[in-house]
Scaffold this motif. Structure first.
Motif, PDB file in Angstrom:
ATOM      1  N   LEU A 143      42.190  -8.100 -12.652  1.00 10.22           N
ATOM      2  CA  LEU A 143      43.614  -8.157 -13.008  1.00 10.22           C
ATOM      3  C   LEU A 143      44.461  -8.581 -11.815  1.00 10.22           C
ATOM      4  CD1 LEU A 143      44.010  -4.977 -15.249  1.00 10.22           C
ATOM      5  CD2 LEU A 143      44.268  -7.356 -15.961  1.00 10.22           C
ATOM      6  N   HIS A 144      44.058  -8.131 -10.635  1.00  7.53           N
ATOM      7  CA  HIS A 144      44.756  -8.548  -9.415  1.00  7.53           C
ATOM      8  C   HIS A 144      44.617 -10.057  -9.229  1.00  7.53           C
ATOM      9  CE1 HIS A 144      46.177  -8.599  -5.301  1.00  7.53           C
ATOM     10  NE2 HIS A 144      45.016  -9.057  -4.873  1.00  7.53           N
ATOM     11  N   PHE A 145      43.432 -10.590  -9.452  1.00  4.83           N
ATOM     12  CA  PHE A 145      43.207 -12.036  -9.330  1.00  4.83           C
ATOM     13  C   PHE A 145      44.039 -12.803 -10.357  1.00  4.83           C
ATOM     14  CE2 PHE A 145      38.753 -11.677  -7.249  1.00  4.83           C
ATOM     15  CZ  PHE A 145      39.344 -11.691  -6.000  1.00  4.83           C
ATOM     16  N   ILE A 146      44.162 -12.261 -11.568  1.00  2.80           N
ATOM     17  CA  ILE A 146      44.979 -12.923 -12.597  1.00  2.80           C
ATOM     18  C   ILE A 146      46.427 -13.007 -12.136  1.00  2.80           C
ATOM     19  CG2 ILE A 146      45.965 -12.639 -14.906  1.00  2.80           C
ATOM     20  CD1 ILE A 146      43.281 -11.678 -15.874  1.00  2.80           C
ATOM     21  N   ALA A 147      46.935 -11.928 -11.531  1.00  4.33           N
ATOM     22  CA  ALA A 147      48.310 -11.934 -11.033  1.00  4.33           C
ATOM     23  C   ALA A 147      48.482 -12.978  -9.941  1.00  4.33           C
ATOM     24  CB  ALA A 147      48.677 -10.545 -10.506  1.00  4.33           C
ATOM     25  N   VAL A 148      47.495 -13.083  -9.037  1.00  5.51           N
ATOM     26  CA  VAL A 148      47.542 -14.091  -7.972  1.00  5.51           C
ATOM     27  C   VAL A 148      47.537 -15.493  -8.569  1.00  5.51           C
ATOM     28  CG1 VAL A 148      46.215 -15.126  -6.073  1.00  5.51           C
ATOM     29  CG2 VAL A 148      46.486 -12.639  -6.203  1.00  5.51           C
ATOM     30  N   ALA A 149      46.643 -15.720  -9.527  1.00 11.00           N
ATOM     31  CA  ALA A 149      46.525 -17.048 -10.144  1.00 11.00           C
ATOM     32  C   ALA A 149      47.820 -17.441 -10.845  1.00 11.00           C
ATOM     33  CB  ALA A 149      45.359 -17.058 -11.131  1.00 11.00           C
ATOM     34  N   HIS A 150      48.433 -16.514 -11.575  1.00  7.62           N
ATOM     35  CA  HIS A 150      49.673 -16.821 -12.284  1.00  7.62           C
ATOM     36  C   HIS A 150      50.824 -17.080 -11.314  1.00  7.62           C
ATOM     37  CE1 HIS A 150      49.124 -16.622 -16.632  1.00  7.62           C
ATOM     38  NE2 HIS A 150      48.162 -15.758 -16.408  1.00  7.62           N
ATOM     39  N   ASP A 151      50.843 -16.362 -10.206  1.00  7.98           N
ATOM     40  CA  ASP A 151      51.896 -16.574  -9.211  1.00  7.98           C
ATOM     41  C   ASP A 151      51.815 -17.984  -8.638  1.00  7.98           C
ATOM     42  OD1 ASP A 151      54.059 -15.593  -7.452  1.00  7.98           O
ATOM     43  OD2 ASP A 151      52.574 -15.851  -5.872  1.00  7.98           O
ATOM     44  N   LEU A 152      50.613 -18.423  -8.294  1.00 14.25           N
ATOM     45  CA  LEU A 152      50.443 -19.779  -7.761  1.00 14.25           C
ATOM     46  C   LEU A 152      50.678 -20.823  -8.847  1.00 14.25           C
ATOM     47  CD1 LEU A 152      47.296 -19.214  -5.513  1.00 14.25           C
ATOM     48  CD2 LEU A 152      49.642 -19.580  -4.756  1.00 14.25           C
ATOM     49  N   TRP A 153      50.260 -20.531 -10.052  1.00 10.01           N
ATOM     50  CA  TRP A 153      50.467 -21.469 -11.160  1.00 10.01           C
ATOM     51  C   TRP A 153      51.954 -21.706 -11.402  1.00 10.01           C
ATOM     52  CZ3 TRP A 153      52.819 -21.229 -15.953  1.00 10.01           C
ATOM     53  CH2 TRP A 153      52.523 -22.269 -16.836  1.00 10.01           C
ATOM     54  N   ARG A 154      52.748 -20.646 -11.344  1.00  6.07           N
ATOM     55  CA  ARG A 154      54.187 -20.786 -11.573  1.00  6.07           C
ATOM     56  C   ARG A 154      54.866 -21.600 -10.473  1.00  6.07           C
ATOM     57  NH1 ARG A 154      53.625 -15.380 -13.408  1.00  6.07           N
ATOM     58  NH2 ARG A 154      54.150 -14.611 -11.328  1.00  6.07           N
TER      59      ARG A 154
END
Length: 240
Positions: A143-154
């Motif tokens: 879940l932490h990785f998902i948050a990181v990925a979404h932050d960079l994606w945005r």
């Protein structure tokens, strides 16, 4: 390599490659998702990361000739926090000012997170956690990785989709390979854990803890209470 390590490695890589497909940023119920994932992340920091960091520091007493203080690992964790904050701040400032060099800062952040992913993957693989413990902590880090990925994606959807996600996934692969083929000294493992703990603590509190306008407190509280209760119960019964 155990089957648990293999499954966790594939899980982490899949998250970075398919984060936006697994949980689409434009279709999720943003308030509740942010509150739930933020609650889990904060709980993970307080019931696992901080106690583990304290335990690692305590074990360094066996190396009294090398480490003479009682806070070496906390200092390393502080360096991880400082480095993460410096890079994050530089990227945000360049983006806000519309600097032509912004994309260079974006790739600097992607590169740092790839290194960060490598260290996390190494730590998870080298620790040889198995069974329910592997599933439980693997899900929290996922879940932490998902948050990181979404932050960079945005920040830059096009570049992240075309190249960035593969760079982050490659960090997982490298850490996975090192963790399953090379056994570093216990001191080095403690230093690595301390560094990523500092970076993770700042990332969780700065980027994953929902702001007041985005928070759904009942969901946030439910995530914290449920994750903490299960973690403490498993620690009590299975002596994690």
């Amino acid at each position: 390599m155990s089957i648990d390590a293999f499954v966790i490695g594939i899980f982490f890589v899949t998250i970075h490659l398919l984060a936006n497909e697994l949980i689409p940023a434009d279709r999720i119920k943003r308030l509740r998702w942010l509150s739930f994932s933020g609650g889990l992340a904060v709980s993970y920091v307080f019931v696992y990361v901080l106690p583990s960091l304290h335990r690692e520091q305590h074990q360094l007493k066996d190396y009294a000739s090398t480490f003479t203080m009682e806070s070496e690992l906390y200092f390393i964790g502080l360096l991880g926090l400082l480095l993460f904050y410096g890079i994050e701040n530089s990227v945000s400032y360049a983006q806000a000012k519309g600097f032509a060099e912004y994309h260079a800062f974006f790739w600097l952040q992607v590169g740092f997170f790839a290194f960060y992913n490598m260290l996390i993957a190494y730590t998870v693989m080298a620790s040889e956690i198995k069974g329910v413990q592997a599933v439980f902590y693997g899900a929290a880090i996922g879940l932490h990785f998902i948050a990181v990925a979404h932050d960079l994606w945005r920040k830059d959807p096009d570049r992240y989709r075309k190249v960035g996600r593969y760079v982050l996934a490659s960090g997982i692969f490298v850490g996975w390979g090192i963790g399953t083929s090379l056994q570093l000294s216990s001191v080095m493992q403690s230093l690595i854990f301390a560094f990523i703990s500092g970076a993770m603590i700042l990332n969780v509190l700065k980027n994953e803890l929902p702001k007041e306008r985005d928070a759904h407190f009942p969901t946030f509280a439910f995530a914290i209470i449920s994750y903490t209760s299960v973690t403490l119960a498993l620690k009590y019964f299975f002596e994690w």
